[in-house]
Scaffold this motif. Structure first.
Motif, PDB file in Angstrom:
ATOM      1  N   CYS A  73       0.896  -1.203   0.042  1.00 21.06           N
ATOM      2  CA  CYS A  73      -0.025  -0.044  -0.021  1.00 21.06           C
ATOM      3  C   CYS A  73       0.956   1.070  -0.070  1.00 21.06           C
ATOM      4  O   CYS A  73       1.623   1.305   0.891  1.00 21.06           O
ATOM      5  CB  CYS A  73      -0.838   0.035   1.204  1.00 21.06           C
ATOM      6  SG  CYS A  73      -2.078   1.591   1.094  1.00 21.06           S
ATOM      7  N   PRO A  74       0.619   1.880  -1.021  1.00 14.52           N
ATOM      8  CA  PRO A  74       1.809   3.055  -1.193  1.00 14.52           C
ATOM      9  C   PRO A  74       1.391   4.452  -0.021  1.00 14.52           C
ATOM     10  O   PRO A  74       2.327   5.096   0.002  1.00 14.52           O
ATOM     11  CB  PRO A  74       1.458   3.702  -2.516  1.00 14.52           C
ATOM     12  CG  PRO A  74      -0.096   3.352  -3.109  1.00 14.52           C
ATOM     13  CD  PRO A  74      -0.168   2.022  -1.966  1.00 14.52           C
ATOM     14  N   CYS A  75       0.331   4.364   0.465  1.00 10.56           N
ATOM     15  CA  CYS A  75      -0.086   5.600   1.224  1.00 10.56           C
ATOM     16  C   CYS A  75       0.770   5.237   2.604  1.00 10.56           C
ATOM     17  O   CYS A  75       1.225   6.333   3.176  1.00 10.56           O
ATOM     18  CB  CYS A  75      -1.485   5.581   1.698  1.00 10.56           C
ATOM     19  SG  CYS A  75      -2.234   6.025   0.126  1.00 10.56           S
ATOM     20  N   HIS A  76       0.704   4.119   3.258  1.00 16.49           N
ATOM     21  CA  HIS A  76       1.488   4.142   4.737  1.00 16.49           C
ATOM     22  C   HIS A  76       2.302   2.919   4.571  1.00 16.49           C
ATOM     23  O   HIS A  76       2.495   2.282   5.823  1.00 16.49           O
ATOM     24  CB  HIS A  76       0.378   4.232   5.587  1.00 16.49           C
ATOM     25  CG  HIS A  76      -0.577   5.186   5.578  1.00 16.49           C
ATOM     26  ND1 HIS A  76      -1.694   5.615   5.037  1.00 16.49           N
ATOM     27  CD2 HIS A  76      -0.076   6.463   6.190  1.00 16.49           C
ATOM     28  CE1 HIS A  76      -2.031   6.584   5.163  1.00 16.49           C
ATOM     29  NE2 HIS A  76      -1.157   7.617   6.029  1.00 16.49           N
ATOM     30  N   ALA A  77       2.803   2.378   3.596  1.00 16.16           N
ATOM     31  CA  ALA A  77       3.768   1.049   3.498  1.00 16.16           C
ATOM     32  C   ALA A  77       3.346   0.003   4.066  1.00 16.16           C
ATOM     33  O   ALA A  77       3.794  -1.061   4.771  1.00 16.16           O
ATOM     34  CB  ALA A  77       4.938   1.580   4.108  1.00 16.16           C
ATOM     35  N   GLY A  78       1.906  -0.437   4.064  1.00 20.67           N
ATOM     36  CA  GLY A  78       1.363  -1.462   4.446  1.00 20.67           C
ATOM     37  C   GLY A  78       1.849  -2.872   3.419  1.00 20.67           C
ATOM     38  O   GLY A  78       1.904  -2.426   2.460  1.00 20.67           O
TER      39      GLY A  78
END
Length: 125
Positions: A73-78
């Motif tokens: 996930c690019p938003c919060h590095a999930g």
């Protein structure tokens, strides 16, 4: 149910592949068609599974990283495994698996939206 493609097209799937499906929404007499992305992958037992690319944290679009062999996930590095299992980061759960079936040799999916920021998968539409 929305068609993903011929089941035979996914017989050699070893890493997740992205596909677009057409989703029909009805509201009274109004009908809206939209395209939604889904990932087709194989579950641990070998069956085809279809995952939503929408992160359960804040709804960002998750992508497959061939080099790292993880979903990111690019938003919060999930981070998630190839089968959508949570590895690390702020997402509260695994990637959401969509209902799927094979009818007349075609893979079909029932697309849903899921509630964000909750630990369990909850369909909201």
């Amino acid at each position: 149910w929305s068609e993903v493609g011929p089941e035979a097209e996914f017989s050699g799937v070893t890493t997740p592949v992205i596909r677009l499906v057409t989703v029909e929404q009805r509201d009274g007499w109004s009908k809206t068609l939209s395209e939604k992305a889904v990932y087709v992958t194989r579950a641990g037992d070998g069956r085809l599974m279809v995952l939503s690319p929408v992160c359960g944290h804040l709804g960002c679009s998750i992508s497959w990283d061939d080099e790292e062999r993880n979903f990111v996930c690019p938003c919060h590095a999930g981070l998630f495994t190839a089968t959508g299992s949570f590895i690390s980061g702020p997402p509260p759960r695994n990637m959401d698996e969509l209902d799927s079936r094979v009818e007349d040799g075609r893979l079909e999916v029932r697309y849903h939206h899921f509630r964000q920021l909750v630990p369990n998968r909850e369909v909201i539409g």
